[in-house]
Motif scaffolding. Structure first.
Motif, PDB file in Angstrom:
ATOM      1  N   UNK A 194       0.818  -1.218   0.000  1.00  0.00           N
ATOM      2  CA  UNK A 194       0.000   0.000   0.000  1.00  0.00           C
ATOM      3  C   UNK A 194       0.854   1.272   0.000  1.00  0.00           C
ATOM      4  N   UNK A 195       2.115   1.167   0.449  1.00  0.00           N
ATOM      5  CA  UNK A 195       3.031   2.315   0.352  1.00  0.00           C
ATOM      6  C   UNK A 195       3.248   2.725  -1.100  1.00  0.00           C
ATOM      7  N   UNK A 196       3.094   1.758  -2.008  1.00  0.00           N
ATOM      8  CA  UNK A 196       3.310   1.986  -3.438  1.00  0.00           C
ATOM      9  C   UNK A 196       1.997   2.006  -4.230  1.00  0.00           C
ATOM     10  N   UNK A 197       0.879   2.015  -3.519  1.00  0.00           N
ATOM     11  CA  UNK A 197      -0.459   2.033  -4.130  1.00  0.00           C
ATOM     12  C   UNK A 197      -0.708   0.809  -5.012  1.00  0.00           C
ATOM     13  N   UNK A 198      -0.130  -0.305  -4.636  1.00  0.00           N
ATOM     14  CA  UNK A 198      -0.361  -1.562  -5.341  1.00  0.00           C
ATOM     15  C   UNK A 198      -1.544  -2.241  -4.647  1.00  0.00           C
ATOM     16  N   UNK A 199      -2.667  -2.287  -5.325  1.00  0.00           N
ATOM     17  CA  UNK A 199      -3.902  -2.784  -4.741  1.00  0.00           C
ATOM     18  C   UNK A 199      -4.736  -1.628  -4.242  1.00  0.00           C
ATOM     19  N   UNK A 200      -5.106  -0.727  -5.157  1.00  0.00           N
ATOM     20  CA  UNK A 200      -5.912   0.453  -4.824  1.00  0.00           C
ATOM     21  C   UNK A 200      -7.395   0.109  -4.712  1.00  0.00           C
ATOM     22  N   UNK A 201      -8.158   1.100  -4.278  1.00  0.00           N
ATOM     23  CA  UNK A 201      -9.620   0.949  -4.222  1.00  0.00           C
ATOM     24  C   UNK A 201     -10.039  -0.118  -3.243  1.00  0.00           C
ATOM     25  N   UNK A 202     -10.902  -1.013  -3.702  1.00  0.00           N
ATOM     26  CA  UNK A 202     -11.412  -2.075  -2.832  1.00  0.00           C
ATOM     27  C   UNK A 202     -10.314  -3.002  -2.326  1.00  0.00           C
ATOM     28  N   UNK A 203      -9.149  -2.997  -2.991  1.00  0.00           N
ATOM     29  CA  UNK A 203      -8.061  -3.896  -2.623  1.00  0.00           C
ATOM     30  C   UNK A 203      -7.177  -3.360  -1.501  1.00  0.00           C
ATOM     31  N   UNK A 204      -7.542  -2.214  -0.937  1.00  0.00           N
ATOM     32  CA  UNK A 204      -6.779  -1.711   0.209  1.00  0.00           C
ATOM     33  C   UNK A 204      -7.122  -2.481   1.493  1.00  0.00           C
ATOM     34  N   UNK A 205      -8.145  -3.301   1.442  1.00  0.00           N
ATOM     35  CA  UNK A 205      -8.533  -4.153   2.567  1.00  0.00           C
ATOM     36  C   UNK A 205      -7.477  -5.242   2.737  1.00  0.00           C
TER      37      UNK A 205
END
Length: 191
Positions: free
Chosen positions: A158-169
């Protein structure tokens, strides 16, 4: 006097124009190297890999502080070996390979820890976001003119915004990603 001074000035100018001696360059043997990553999906570890990458290595194991490593990773080649997941990874919520086709690493410092172990600091850029990371690694001879550098480190996706939106869970896909590498290098020099 002028006859002696002019050739000396020419020699000094020539030497100043020459590049400084660089550390020995090693060549990455791509077909004998790998970059893998491990994350957890719903608590179950999943291992993936990057299929295409290249590195420029100028490194003398006897004088590591003068060395440098630059790495370029083709993001579109990331995969878990599962068709559905592999089709999603290049998309915008994950790696956004169309907009950010490469991840890069550029070292800023390398130091020896003893017994063939080293620590490298540098900037890792994924999906347009750069962070400083520290990467421990070891180097061992691999026969002939080859050596193998191995190491691993953990980053937070998440530091690199890999898995944005609903995937931040992070209960579905974990935030910690372990990156493991094995680089076979030709021409590294004596260990």
């Amino acid at each position: 006097m002028t006859r002696l001074l002019f050739p000396s000035l020419c020699a000094l100018a020539f030497m100043a124009a020459m590049p400084a001696a660089a550390e020995p360059a090693a060549k990455l043997v791509a077909d004998k190297s790998q970059i893998a990553f491990v994350t957890k999906q719903m608590g179950v570890p999943m291992e993936g890999a990057f299929k295409k990458f290249d590195a420029q290595v100028a490194f003398d194991p006897k004088k590591p502080e003068g060395g440098s490593v630059a790495l370029q990773i083709a993001i579109a080649g990331a995969g878990f070996g599962v068709a559905m997941s592999d089709a999603e990874l290049p998309k915008a919520p994950w790696f956004d390979a169309e907009k950010f086709p490469q991840a890069t690493f550029q070292s800023s410092a390398i130091k020896a820890l003893g017994d063939g172990k080293f620590e490298m600091a540098g900037k890792l850029t994924i999906k347009g976001t750069s962070k400083q990371v520290t990467v421990p690694f070891a180097i061992a001879p691999a026969g002939g003119n080859h050596a193998v550098a191995t190491g691993s480190f953990t980053l937070q996706r998440l530091d690199y915004k890999v898995g944005d939106g609903e995937w931040t869970d992070t209960s579905v896909v974990g935030n910690d990603v372990q990156v493991r590498f094995k680089f076979t290098l030709a021409g590294l020099g004596p260990l």
